[in-house]
Design a protein around this motif. Structure first.
Motif, PDB file in Angstrom:
ATOM      1  N   TYR A 296       0.834  -1.211   0.000  1.00 54.28           N
ATOM      2  CA  TYR A 296       0.000   0.000   0.000  1.00 54.28           C
ATOM      3  C   TYR A 296       0.868   1.260   0.000  1.00 54.28           C
ATOM      4  CZ  TYR A 296      -4.221  -2.686   0.723  1.00 54.28           C
ATOM      5  OH  TYR A 296      -5.262  -3.532   0.554  1.00 54.28           O
TER       6      TYR A 296
ATOM      7  N   SER B 199       0.639   4.041  -2.845  1.00 54.54           N
ATOM      8  CA  SER B 199       0.339   5.433  -2.523  1.00 54.54           C
ATOM      9  C   SER B 199       1.419   6.366  -3.051  1.00 54.54           C
ATOM     10  CB  SER B 199       0.236   5.618  -1.015  1.00 54.54           C
ATOM     11  OG  SER B 199      -0.814   4.856  -0.522  1.00 54.54           O
TER      12      SER B 199
ATOM     13  N   ALA C 121      -4.219   9.536  -2.713  1.00 49.70           N
ATOM     14  CA  ALA C 121      -3.087   8.663  -2.394  1.00 49.70           C
ATOM     15  C   ALA C 121      -2.855   8.668  -0.896  1.00 49.70           C
ATOM     16  CB  ALA C 121      -1.838   9.134  -3.139  1.00 49.70           C
TER      17      ALA C 121
ATOM     18  N   LEU D 209      -5.552   6.742   0.950  1.00 48.82           N
ATOM     19  CA  LEU D 209      -5.377   5.295   0.854  1.00 48.82           C
ATOM     20  C   LEU D 209      -4.340   4.828   1.867  1.00 48.82           C
ATOM     21  CD1 LEU D 209      -5.985   2.667  -0.562  1.00 48.82           C
ATOM     22  CD2 LEU D 209      -4.251   3.235  -2.257  1.00 48.82           C
ATOM     23  N   MET D 210      -3.273   5.562   1.946  1.00 52.57           N
ATOM     24  CA  MET D 210      -2.209   5.200   2.884  1.00 52.57           C
ATOM     25  C   MET D 210      -2.732   5.227   4.315  1.00 52.57           C
ATOM     26  SD  MET D 210       1.482   5.406   2.708  1.00 52.57           S
ATOM     27  CE  MET D 210       2.235   6.943   2.301  1.00 52.57           C
TER      28      MET D 210
END
Lengths: 628, 166, 109
Positions: free
Chosen positions: C6, C10, C40, C43-44
């Protein structure tokens, strides 16, 4: 009632205020207002000093700390004043003689323009302030501040008539010579800091055990270099005669009574250090004596009245250093005091004389003035008797104390010093006879204009004359009076009292008789030679003396000339090729890079963001990959 | 390779590809459409991580509201006219290189971090459920939540003020 | 899934966003790239939240939910930002008849 010792800060503060008021308001204040301000602040200081003196005499001493002046690591230099026997005595001399000379100046300088008049008095006040700072400081750094301050004021006042370039050169010479000495002083202070970690007198003297004998010798010799610069000793004495370019009251105040004795004060203050190093003591004694003799011989053949007095000052300072060198600190301080009286008197009387002669300073053009300007003549005579060391005038007691100490220390020193004392009497009475007796040798116009000075000049003369007569009795030897030598007792807290007398009373008395006889003999010789003075060309030794042993020329040849050559070299080659190209190169590089950097400022957001991202990349690289 | 990993790779490739298309499409309208693809891919990731609430909100807010806003703006302004001229090519190159450099540096820097081998919980875990986040939001975070409403209000007023003709 | 997958995903998305900002001069596209970067980051954050939950669920049942709350607030702020930003772009178009940021070089003066 508040203790006077709590108020000591007012003593230097008042002259500073006077300096500020007169200095800033010199274009707006009238001359009379300037003189009132200038004199009254000093007088107020004098009153305070008397008060402080009484307190100190009662056995008090006081160290007043006001704030931390410098605080670096372990080194803490407080801004503190120390009032004890030594400094309170100097306070009296400085403010007392200073006040008299201020009063004298009001009429001596009255022909100046108001703004120059204001400048003169503000400098004079600033000088008093610096001098007070010098003697009141409780550590070497405060003393050094005052030290530099008096140097500056001396420079400013020597060059007071700045339109005459010779006077400016004399001022420069004084300043530069002093700088050489100051460097020695400064290094000594640094050395002290390095070895003892403090510059406060009390702490330094408590920690002298930390100094080994080499340290003590080096420090004291360096201090002596400083003292030699300020107090005009060999090899740095040549500035003092040139310093006579300043107004006569300035010569009296700065270059006779107070500033030049700063060196004596400093060594007397550091007597604990000097006691550790016999070598330094010997150096001080020998240099002092050599200066005394050298200056006395030069004074024999000078014709400018102020020059004679200047060399006489150098010579007397030499005697004081001799006293310091043989360990008779209180005798030196005693001589400082009496010398302040009679030398200020001589200078002021000379000023009055010059005034009467419409600015003439060459004694060859005087003569026969004793009838016309009686008060000046009599006071000058008193000054001469005092300096010649004829009892019971003040100079006798102080000079005799020095001679006695020299005798106790070393017979050769004594003999040479006695010779110097005889020379002193001789040249002073030569001056007196040439100037005041015989026929008038000036122009008709001068003869017509000869007049006695106004009361504001003669009263200071009379006051100083009285002080010159009676000033010696504070240190009257015990041979004459039970419970004498009050001065030594007074100074005992600062300068350890000498308990045992090495010579018997009979010897002491006969030594006094010898020195008196020498003085009288010298006076008689002078009377014999110069009663009816006629100008004649000097030859042989006389010519050398007239040219001051060619010392100035020698310094010129071996120091100034090579330096000038070096300066020329640097000017033409180093300056042009190296410095200029560096300076211009820096300018060009900056110009070029800024021209290039300007392109970055496109004003377009995209470019800025690009730069930002690149910088971020750079920071990441530095942070993660180059950290180790 | 089980279905979870398959989905992860698929969604990742889809997100990256769509993102690249966003920045390379000539026509801004296509960019917007590709951006919607990115959002969907990221929502898919959220689903995979069992963050259902965020997945839904992402689609509603981003793909729905914000993208519609973008399209409305394209409607208001003439996109053709603002197509970019082809000069300053080197600055585009420099931009791409700078982005690449940043990627390189970050990857190199984070290659060996100490949480490298820890796992992120997929498919299970219930913190991302609407119920749990709702409780959290209306208990611990109720003040920021209310403040964000003021933020919206001011944004609204600001947008109207800016968009108003004089 | 390992969390560093991930992370790299990202980062890649984020750098694509940056490259887009740097290469494009259309203000709207730049705006979209900023949205990509925000996503991004989101998501992280979610990935980390889940990682944290997996590790601490036994101690605290709600461990890691703060991360998702943050994401929620980021979306809130982003929505507000987009509304204002797009209003500014419309305003800019109205004034200089272009959405090219290179015309906006007033910073130079």
């Amino acid at each position: 009632m508040q203790n006077a010792l709590e108020l000591v800060y007012w003593i230097p503060l008042l002259p500073l205020l006077g300096f500020l008021i007169n200095g800033l308001g010199r274009r707006y204040l009238s001359k009379s207002l300037i003189s009132i301000i200038g004199c009254s602040v000093i007088f107020a200081s004098f009153i305070l000093s008397c008060w402080v003196f009484m307190e100190v005499k009662g056995g008090n001493s006081h160290v007043a700390e006001y704030f931390n002046f410098i605080s670096v690591g372990k080194l803490i230099i407080p801004f503190a004043f120390q009032v004890d026997a030594l400094s309170s005595l100097f306070l009296l001399i400085i403010t007392g003689v200073g006040f008299i000379i201020h009063v004298y100046s009001t009429s001596y300088m009255k022909e100046e323009k108001p703004e120059h008049f204001g400048r003169y008095f503000s400098f004079l006040n600033l000088f008093i302030f610096s001098m007070l700072l010098l003697v009141m400081g409780a550590n070497y750094v405060i003393m050094f501040m005052g030290w530099e301050g008096v140097g500056l004021c001396s420079y400013l006042l020597i060059g007071y008539w700045f339109k005459n370039n010779d006077f400016n050169k004399a001022a420069n010479k004084a300043f530069i010579m002093n700088r050489i000495g100051d460097l020695g002083f400064l290094i000594a202070v640094f050395w002290l800091i390095a070895k003892t970690g403090t510059v406060t007198y009390a702490d330094v003297f408590a920690n002298v055990s930390k100094l080994n004998s080499t340290d003590a010798t080096v420090i004291t010799l360096l201090l002596f270099i400083g003292a030699a610069g300020k107090s005009a000793q060999i090899p740095l004495y040549t500035w003092l005669p040139d310093a006579m370019a300043g107004p006569t009251p300035v010569s009296a105040l700065i270059h006779a009574a107070t500033m030049v004795t700063a060196g004596i004060y400093m060594i007397a203050r550091s007597n604990v250090l000097y006691s550790l190093s016999p070598l330094s003591m010997n150096v001080v004694a020998v240099v002092g004596l050599a200066t005394a003799i050298l200056a006395a011989t030069i004074a024999l053949k000078q014709n400018d009245i102020k020059k004679v007095l200047a060399y006489s000052t150098v010579s007397q300072l030499g005697f004081m250093f001799l006293a310091l060198g043989v360990g008779a600190y209180s005798a030196a301080v005693f001589h400082v005091m009496t010398h302040a009286f009679f030398k200020a008197l001589l200078f002021l009387a000379a000023g009055s004389l010059i005034h009467a002669m419409s600015g003439e300073q060459d004694i060859c053009n005087m003569g026969g003035l004793s009838k016309k300007i009686k008060i000046t003549y009599i006071t000058f005579l008193i000054g001469c008797i005092a300096i010649a060391g004829i009892p019971p005038f003040s100079g006798f007691f102080s000079k005799d104390a020095i001679l006695l100490s020299a005798f106790e220390n070393n017979k050769i020193l004594y003999v040479v010093a006695l010779f110097g004392a005889g020379l002193t009497a001789f040249y002073m009475f030569r001056l007196l006879f040439v100037a005041f007796t015989g026929n008038f040798r000036g122009t008709e116009e001068q003869r017509h204009n000869v007049h006695e000075s106004p009361a504001s000049m003669t009263i200071p003369l009379i006051v100083l004359a009285i002080l010159s007569i009676i000033g010696g009795f504070v240190g009257i030897p015990e041979v004459f009076m039970q419970g004498g030598e009050k001065l030594n007792e007074f100074l005992a807290p600062v300068i350890p009292l000498k308990t045992e007398h090495l010579v018997s009373q009979a010897t002491e008395l006969s030594l006094m008789g010898l020195s008196t006889a020498t003085g009288v003999a010298a006076v008689v010789f002078a009377w014999f030679f110069f009663r009816n003075y006629k100008r004649s060309e000097a030859g042989g030794l006389g010519k050398i003396l007239e040219n001051k042993w060619y010392v100035d020329e020698l310094y010129g040849k071996i120091i100034v000339n090579p330096l000038n050559k070096l300066g020329d070299f640097f000017n033409s080659v180093f300056e042009g090729r190296v410095i200029d190209s560096i300076v211009n190169g820096v300018g060009k590089v900056v110009n070029y890079t800024s021209r290039q950097l300007r392109l970055l400022q496109s004003g377009q957001v995209g470019n800025y963001i690009l730069l930002m991202v690149l910088s971020m990349v750079l920071i990441f690289v530095l942070q993660f990959f180059l950290r180790k | 390779m089980n279905i979870t990993q398959l989905l992860f790779w698929f969604l990742s490739v889809m997100a990256l590809f769509s993102a690249l298309m966003v920045i390379t499409s000539k026509n801004p309208v296509y960019s917007v459409l590709w951006l919607i693809m990115v959002f969907f891919a990221i929502s898919g990731h959220y689903f995979l991580l069992n963050a259902q609430f965020l997945a839904i909100v992402n689609i509603i807010v981003y793909a729905g509201a914000i993208m519609v806003l973008f399209l409305y703006v394209f409607m208001l302004i003439d996109v053709r006219k603002s197509s970019e001229p082809q000069k300053y090519r080197w600055i585009r190159l420099a931009g791409a290189v700078a982005g690449g450099c940043l990627l390189l540096v970050l990857v190199a820097a984070l290659r060996n971090i100490d949480i490298k081998n820890q796992l992120a919980e997929v498919k299970t875990g219930n913190i991302g459920l609407i119920k749990n986040l709702g409780i959290e939001l209306f208990t611990n975070y109720v003040v920021p939540f209310e403040i964000s409403s003021i933020l919206f209000l001011s944004a609204m007023v600001g947008a109207v003020m800016i968009g108003k003709k004089e | 899934m390992p969390v560093n997958y991930y992370i790299f995903l990202s980062i890649a998305l984020f750098c694509i966003g940056i490259a887009g900002v740097l290469t494009r001069r259309n203000a709207i596209i730049i705006f979209m790239c900023i949205e990509i970067m925000l996503n991004a980051v989101n998501l992280m954050l979610v990935a980390f939240s889940k990682m944290h939950h997996l590790k601490n669920a036994a101690v605290d049942a709600t461990a890691g939910s703060d991360g998702q709350i943050f994401v929620f607030f980021i979306m809130v702020v982003a929505a507000a930002e987009v509304s204002v930003g797009l209003a500014i772009i419309v305003m800019m178009y109205r004034n200089i008849h272009s959405v090219d940021v290179n015309f906006l070089n007033r910073l130079k003066h």
